[in-house]
Write a protein that holds these residues in place. Structure first.
Motif, PDB file in Angstrom:
ATOM      1  N   HIS A 131     108.924 145.981  63.222  1.00  0.00           N
ATOM      2  CA  HIS A 131     108.075 146.157  64.402  1.00  0.00           C
ATOM      3  C   HIS A 131     108.542 147.306  65.283  1.00  0.00           C
ATOM      4  O   HIS A 131     107.795 147.785  66.113  1.00  0.00           O
ATOM      5  CB  HIS A 131     108.030 144.861  65.210  1.00  0.00           C
ATOM      6  CG  HIS A 131     107.409 143.744  64.441  1.00  0.00           C
ATOM      7  ND1 HIS A 131     106.053 143.645  64.211  1.00  0.00           N
ATOM      8  CD2 HIS A 131     107.962 142.692  63.782  1.00  0.00           C
ATOM      9  CE1 HIS A 131     105.796 142.579  63.471  1.00  0.00           C
ATOM     10  NE2 HIS A 131     106.940 141.989  63.191  1.00  0.00           N
ATOM     11  N   ASP A 132     109.773 147.702  65.067  1.00  0.00           N
ATOM     12  CA  ASP A 132     110.326 148.788  65.874  1.00  0.00           C
ATOM     13  C   ASP A 132     109.626 150.105  65.563  1.00  0.00           C
ATOM     14  O   ASP A 132     109.522 150.516  64.402  1.00  0.00           O
ATOM     15  CB  ASP A 132     111.825 148.912  65.570  1.00  0.00           C
ATOM     16  CG  ASP A 132     112.439 150.041  66.351  1.00  0.00           C
ATOM     17  OD1 ASP A 132     112.524 149.909  67.574  1.00  0.00           O
ATOM     18  OD2 ASP A 132     112.781 151.079  65.730  1.00  0.00           O
ATOM     19  N   LYS A 133     109.117 150.777  66.608  1.00  0.00           N
ATOM     20  CA  LYS A 133     108.285 151.963  66.405  1.00  0.00           C
ATOM     21  C   LYS A 133     109.027 153.109  65.716  1.00  0.00           C
ATOM     22  O   LYS A 133     108.450 153.835  64.913  1.00  0.00           O
ATOM     23  CB  LYS A 133     107.719 152.459  67.751  1.00  0.00           C
ATOM     24  CG  LYS A 133     106.702 151.504  68.357  1.00  0.00           C
ATOM     25  CD  LYS A 133     105.323 151.667  67.728  1.00  0.00           C
ATOM     26  CE  LYS A 133     104.264 150.840  68.424  1.00  0.00           C
ATOM     27  NZ  LYS A 133     103.977 149.534  67.814  1.00  0.00           N
ATOM     28  N   THR A 134     110.319 153.273  66.031  1.00  0.00           N
ATOM     29  CA  THR A 134     111.063 154.367  65.392  1.00  0.00           C
ATOM     30  C   THR A 134     111.251 154.080  63.905  1.00  0.00           C
ATOM     31  O   THR A 134     111.093 154.971  63.069  1.00  0.00           O
ATOM     32  CB  THR A 134     112.447 154.575  66.045  1.00  0.00           C
ATOM     33  OG1 THR A 134     112.655 153.570  67.018  1.00  0.00           O
ATOM     34  CG2 THR A 134     112.582 155.944  66.637  1.00  0.00           C
ATOM     35  N   GLU A 135     111.550 152.830  63.576  1.00  0.00           N
ATOM     36  CA  GLU A 135     111.699 152.476  62.157  1.00  0.00           C
ATOM     37  C   GLU A 135     110.368 152.664  61.439  1.00  0.00           C
ATOM     38  O   GLU A 135     110.314 153.156  60.315  1.00  0.00           O
ATOM     39  CB  GLU A 135     112.143 151.019  62.013  1.00  0.00           C
ATOM     40  CG  GLU A 135     113.636 150.813  62.183  1.00  0.00           C
ATOM     41  CD  GLU A 135     114.000 149.342  62.057  1.00  0.00           C
ATOM     42  OE1 GLU A 135     113.739 148.758  60.977  1.00  0.00           O
ATOM     43  OE2 GLU A 135     114.500 148.780  63.043  1.00  0.00           O
ATOM     44  N   GLN A 136     109.281 152.251  62.104  1.00  0.00           N
ATOM     45  CA  GLN A 136     107.955 152.413  61.509  1.00  0.00           C
ATOM     46  C   GLN A 136     107.670 153.882  61.216  1.00  0.00           C
ATOM     47  O   GLN A 136     107.157 154.219  60.159  1.00  0.00           O
ATOM     48  CB  GLN A 136     106.871 151.889  62.461  1.00  0.00           C
ATOM     49  CG  GLN A 136     106.775 150.390  62.506  1.00  0.00           C
ATOM     50  CD  GLN A 136     105.558 149.927  63.298  1.00  0.00           C
ATOM     51  OE1 GLN A 136     104.822 150.731  63.860  1.00  0.00           O
ATOM     52  NE2 GLN A 136     105.362 148.624  63.347  1.00  0.00           N
TER      53      GLN A 136
END
Lengths: 335, 368
Positions: A131-136
């Motif tokens: 869910h983390d935007k940077t990981e996405q």
């Protein structure tokens, strides 16, 4: 055609997906039902590409959708890696469904026009994580790059700023984001120019190799299907006509319908003689009230009384070559 | 053939298009959709116009038909139909040509029929308007037309709405409408692209037969070289608004000169190739028509491109009787072979793609 039977199914320990006796019917009012798919069975091994071919209305797209239970089939079973999807509901089905993804015919209308491309591809991750935007962003950028779209340039644009071929690449990136085992491609190249079509077909072959993907490739263009498939299944009016290894099917079609389809492919060579006789009405009969016996008999050049009376079962006519016809063009193998 | 005395009667071509340009003026600049196209078509003959989406083939046919209306449309050049200039005529004057002289069928048979008007009225509309027929006369002719295009139970179909028919049947209705007033020239814009292969075969056969019966000329617009191969007398290949190669059909396939034509042909998957044959895709996409690349517009995607191709637009070169092309490094020339090697060594995707395809085909032949 058009028959039922399971002679062509392989041992269940070898296959990844097995579909048995699939029936899909839609009520249309007045007590009638459209018999879109009437008892077909097939299986796919891991890493294999199965081509599903047939004319509009033969039930090939319905079959593809029934695999991912959209909507669930009227009856029959769909077994993926040992789990019967038709028995699953709710959360269980949704989780299992991440293993299957689909890409569609019209690449532009299958992307939300109001979202930026980066978000379109990331949406499955909003549900399944991370869910983390940077990981996405890392995942999305890697996939966009993989399908040949520059993530820097594309992520903040919207679908209308891309051509049909580029939109299809974005759809493929979105389908791969949940790391599926099975990819169902419903006419993925029919809306594209030949030059772009070749790019997408090459891309699918590359991705398949890289991720050991298993593909169901639904199309009406026989040349395209031959190019990408290991095995091809020919459908007509909700029934299976012929299943064979891709090269065998085109070299020795056993079903008169397969032969008709192959003969209709226009060859880009002016020296090839065109059969100009065929102008008669060749419409599909109504799937509400399909013909008795073999469903192809009303258009079949070699149909006999037997074809009207009795539905042919699937028989073996050669190594990995099966046909449902009373009068196959290739001699059946005695079992 | 009997046709001899009719041809001696009128030796001039039915349609002559000279240096036709259609530009759309937008805020961002002028879209040069058609940029200097010349062609001619004799009575009863068929020309195929081939190219990718955005090559200008549809705009070309709509311009000749006089269907590109709007204040931002700028056309130049000339279109002579039976010796008369028809470019720039007002819609009111064009009505004398539409239907009776020149007719058109479109790609999508669903959207080109009116969904709330019965088939019968859509077929008879033309007849009543152009040929001043009475209702009863027009109905008889409509019935006959539907029979002719092989629509089963034609008399019942006259009372049907378009949604009650399949795609193939709708296209037959469109053909019946287009043929109703006996045109001498038919534009068929991707007439079978939305249809199944079997239906495509039937519709193309039907068009061919009607053409023979009526001695009608046809402009067949398509992106599929397979469709035009056996069914046209001449082919014009379009790219970025220009004709880049034009030849008699048999000459074109036997002796391709333009790398773009070759690339289109090579990207088609064939049923004669074994499955999993690597396809020779054309990388990239057709150019921006507002700011086309300098030099040859195909040069950014061409495997044979040299420096000169990026700088100078090649002029039309004659390769033989009626065979013209626009290229500095035509297929089969030494220049092409050399630049292909250079481009391959430089790792240009278009050259690599061809090499991979050729290797795959060679390997199969080795196995076979």
């Amino acid at each position: 055609m058009a028959g039922t039977g399971k002679a062509h199914l392989r041992d269940s320990s070898e296959v990844m997906l097995r579909v048995e006796d699939l029936v899909v019917e839609f009520p249309v009012g007045g007590g009638n039902t459209v018999k879109a798919v009437s008892g077909i069975s097939f299986d796919i091994k891991e890493g294999e590409t199965l081509g599903l071919v047939g004319e509009s209305g033969c039930g090939k797209s319905t079959t593809g959708k029934a695999i991912i239970q959209l909507p669930p089939p009227t009856s029959g079973s769909v077994t993926l890696g040992g789990t019967d999807l038709t028995a699953l509901k709710g959360e269980g089905l949704r989780t299992k469904r991440t293993e299957i993804q689909m890409i569609f015919q019209d690449p532009i209308s299958s992307l939300n026009p109001r979202r930026k491309v980066g978000r379109v591809v990331a949406e499955p991750l909003d549900v399944w994580g991370p869910h983390d935007k940077t990981e996405q962003k890392v995942v999305v950028d890697r996939l966009l790059e993989l399908v040949g779209i520059d993530p820097e340039m594309a992520s903040d644009k919207r679908p209308h700023e891309f051509s049909g071929g580029q939109c299809q690449r974005i759809s493929i990136a979105r389908a791969l984001v949940t790391d599926p085992q099975l990819l169902i491609c419903d006419e993925p190249v029919s809306a594209l120019d030949v030059s772009v079509q070749a790019q997408i077909l090459n891309l699918l072959e590359d991705l398949k190799e890289r991720y050991n993907l298993t593909l169901v490739f639904i199309a009406h263009d026989l040349a395209v299907v031959k190019n990408i498939s290991d095995r091809v299944a020919v459908m007509y009016l909700g029934k299976m006509c012929e299943v064979a290894e891709a090269n065998t099917l085109y070299e020795e079609p056993a079903h008169p319908y397969t032969a008709l389809l192959i003969d209709s492919v226009p060859e880009p060579d002016p020296a090839v003689e065109i059969d100009t006789e065929m102008v008669e009405d060749g419409d599909l009969p109504s799937p509400i009230n399909p013909p008795s016996g073999c469903r192809f008999r009303t258009r079949c050049p070699i149909a006999t009384d037997l074809c009207a009376a009795e539905e042919p079962g699937i028989r073996k006519v050669g190594e990995d070559h099966f046909v449902a016809c009373h009068h196959p063009l290739v001699e059946p193998v005695e079992v | 053939m009997v046709a001899n005395d009719t041809t001696s009667m009128s030796n001039e071509p039915l349609l002559v298009v000279e240096d036709l340009k259609t530009h759309f003026h937008l805020k961002a600049g002028a879209v040069k959709a058609v940029d200097g196209v010349s062609l001619s078509l004799d009575r009863g003959k068929t020309i195929g116009i081939v190219g990718e989406s955005g090559s200008g083939k549809t705009v070309l046919s709509r311009t000749i038909m006089g269907l590109n209306l709007g204040s931002n449309v700028h056309t130049e050049g000339s279109v002579h139909y039976q010796g008369n200039e028809i470019l720039g005529l007002r819609a009111k004057q064009m009505r004398n040509y539409w239907g009776r002289e020149i007719s058109m069928i479109f790609q999508d048979p669903m959207t080109s029929l009116n969904p709330v008007v019965k088939i019968g009225r859509q077929v008879t509309e033309h007849l009543r308007h152009h040929l001043d027929m009475s209702k009863a006369e027009a109905n008889d002719v409509a019935l006959q037309l539907l029979h002719e295009v092989r629509i089963p139970e034609a008399s019942e179909r006259l009372n049907a709405y378009p949604h009650e028919l399949s795609g193939g049947m709708r296209q037959r209705v469109c053909i019946a409408i287009a043929l109703a007033c006996g045109p001498k020239l038919l534009f068929a814009d991707e007439p079978t692209t939305a249809l199944d292969v079997t239906v495509q075969h039937q519709i193309m056969n039907l068009l061919g037969r009607e053409q023979d019966d009526r001695d009608m000329a046809m402009v067949l617009v398509t992106h599929d070289l397979g469709v035009v191969a056996g069914r046209t007398d001449e082919i014009a290949v379009m790219y970025a608004g220009r004709v880049v190669e034009r030849a008699r059909t048999s000459d074109l396939f036997a002796n391709v000169k333009m790398p773009y034509t070759e690339a289109l042909l090579r990207s088609i998957p064939r049923t004669t190739q074994r499955s999993h044959t690597r396809l020779a895709a054309i990388p990239g996409r057709p150019p921006d028509l507002i700011h086309p690349p300098s030099g040859c517009s195909f040069s950014p995607r061409c495997a044979y491109a040299q420096d000169i191709c990026h700088e100078e637009m090649p002029s039309l070169i004659e390769a033989g009787a009626g065979h013209v092309y626009r290229c500095h490094t035509p297929v089969g020339s030494n220049a092409a072979t050399e630049s292909f090697e250079t481009n391959l060594a430089a790792g240009l995707p278009q050259a690599v793609s061809i090499k991979l395809h050729a290797d795959a085909v060679a390997q199969q032949e080795g196995v076979a």
